[in-house]
Design a protein around this motif. Sequence first.
Motif, short mmCIF file in Angstrom:
data_model
loop_
_atom_site.label_atom_id
_atom_site.label_comp_id
_atom_site.label_asym_id
_atom_site.label_seq_id
_atom_site.Cartn_x
_atom_site.Cartn_y
_atom_site.Cartn_z
N ARG A 60 -10.86 4.53 11.20
CA ARG A 60 -11.15 3.67 10.05
C ARG A 60 -10.85 4.41 8.74
O ARG A 60 -11.62 4.38 7.79
CB ARG A 60 -12.62 3.23 10.07
CG ARG A 60 -12.99 2.39 11.28
CD ARG A 60 -14.38 1.77 11.12
NE ARG A 60 -14.67 0.87 12.20
CZ ARG A 60 -15.27 1.24 13.34
NH1 ARG A 60 -15.63 2.50 13.53
NH2 ARG A 60 -15.50 0.35 14.30
N ASP A 84 -5.14 2.20 3.59
CA ASP A 84 -6.28 1.45 4.12
C ASP A 84 -5.96 1.00 5.54
O ASP A 84 -4.99 0.25 5.74
CB ASP A 84 -6.54 0.24 3.22
CG ASP A 84 -7.77 -0.55 3.65
OD1 ASP A 84 -8.49 -0.09 4.57
OD2 ASP A 84 -8.02 -1.62 3.05
N CYS A 86 -7.27 -1.11 7.19
CA CYS A 86 -7.40 -2.57 7.30
C CYS A 86 -6.06 -3.28 7.11
O CYS A 86 -5.87 -4.39 7.61
CB CYS A 86 -8.39 -3.09 6.27
SG CYS A 86 -10.11 -2.76 6.71
N ALA A 107 -6.34 -7.23 12.23
CA ALA A 107 -7.24 -6.37 11.46
C ALA A 107 -8.60 -6.27 12.15
O ALA A 107 -9.11 -7.27 12.67
CB ALA A 107 -7.40 -6.91 10.05
N CYS A 150 -12.99 -5.58 8.59
CA CYS A 150 -12.07 -5.70 7.46
C CYS A 150 -12.14 -7.09 6.83
O CYS A 150 -11.92 -7.25 5.63
CB CYS A 150 -10.65 -5.41 7.90
SG CYS A 150 -10.44 -3.70 8.45
#
Length: 310
Positions: A146, A290, A292, A301, A305
């Motif tokens: 993450r 990111d 996401c 995703a 997210c």
Amino acid sequence: MALSKLMMLLLLALISCSCMIRGCGAGRPLSIRNTFTPFQYSKFQKSFFVAWSESNVAAVDGGHTLQLSLDRQSGTAVSSTSKYLYGYFRASIKLHSGNSAGTVTAFYLSSQGHNHDEVDFEFLGNVTGEPYVLQTNVYANGIGNREQRIFLWFDPRSEFHTYSVIWNHKSISMYVDDMLIRVFQNNEAHGQPYLSKQPMGVYSSIFDASNWATRGGLDKIDFNNAPFHAHYANFTMDSCVVNETVTTSVADPCVAPTSTEWWNAEWFQSIPANRVGQMQWVNHNFMVYDYCTDKERFPVAPFECAAPIV
Ligand SMILES: *[C@@H]1O[C@H](CO)[C@@H](O)[C@H](O)[C@H]1NC(C)=O
Ligand SMILES: *[C@@H]1O[C@H](CO)[C@@H](O)[C@H](O)[C@H]1NC(C)=O
Ligand SMILES: *[C@@H]1O[C@H](CO)[C@@H](O)[C@H](O)[C@H]1NC(C)=O
């Protein structure tokens, strides 16, 4: 917003008054306020130990600053002696001022071991004149992946800035000074793992990560610039210390939002709109990566997210 904050302060003041009378928390020896402000090395040593390379840890500035060093021989790491379940964790950190390419300075919480939980601040060094990157990550039940990376809106090498985590039942909020930069919410109700069962220790380290840290490993560490120093001051841990003997029979020793467990109070459980606004400002202006939005890694995703911040 200002009004609800004022109400919160009033409420906290009321709770602490009634605590003085009733001896609030008397039956709850697990909750502590463990603050090292102003920083004193001798006090710090009571709650932390050197987990890797004693000779790379030093007290400088008359004992008011902790210095972690990375040299040709070794990096170093310090670890809290206790583990904590929920709370507020903060350190003031100043990063190496010269060429720091290939180095990583980390301040993190971790339960360690198999299926661990973890919350990371990782400062990725850079060549002279180029900016550090702050990488954050959250592991829940052994699963990380993450990563988010941001540039900072100041030079973290020139002075101390504070990096903190508020961890409660509802969410994990990460702050740079007073600025919210990231939230990881409890989505257990949607079948997602959350950091709710494993107590975590507090760690800090500096190490050689030449193979990935700077421009994906293109700029390696130059040991001609060693030693590399990270400086720390004013650690704060407002938290529940988990006493393994007691907690085996207590599912969650830190539920009630008392004055000593303010991080569980309602105001901190829901993220105010102005905080969300700050985070959006940071993401919009400073984010360089990111997970996401990384479609190659995650064609769909991850759940968190898309979940709204509440
Ligand atoms: C540490 O805390 C003391 C006392 O609040 C403050 O005077 C000092 O500026 C702080 N140091 C850093 C590096 O934040
Ligand atoms: C280092 O500087 C380069 C050039 O500005 C930048 O692309 C990179 O993101 C910076 N940080 C890291 C950790 O690579
Ligand atoms: C943990 O709890 C046990 C039982 O109440 C107590 O005897 C012990 O002193 C506690 N340990 C710490 C480190 O507080």
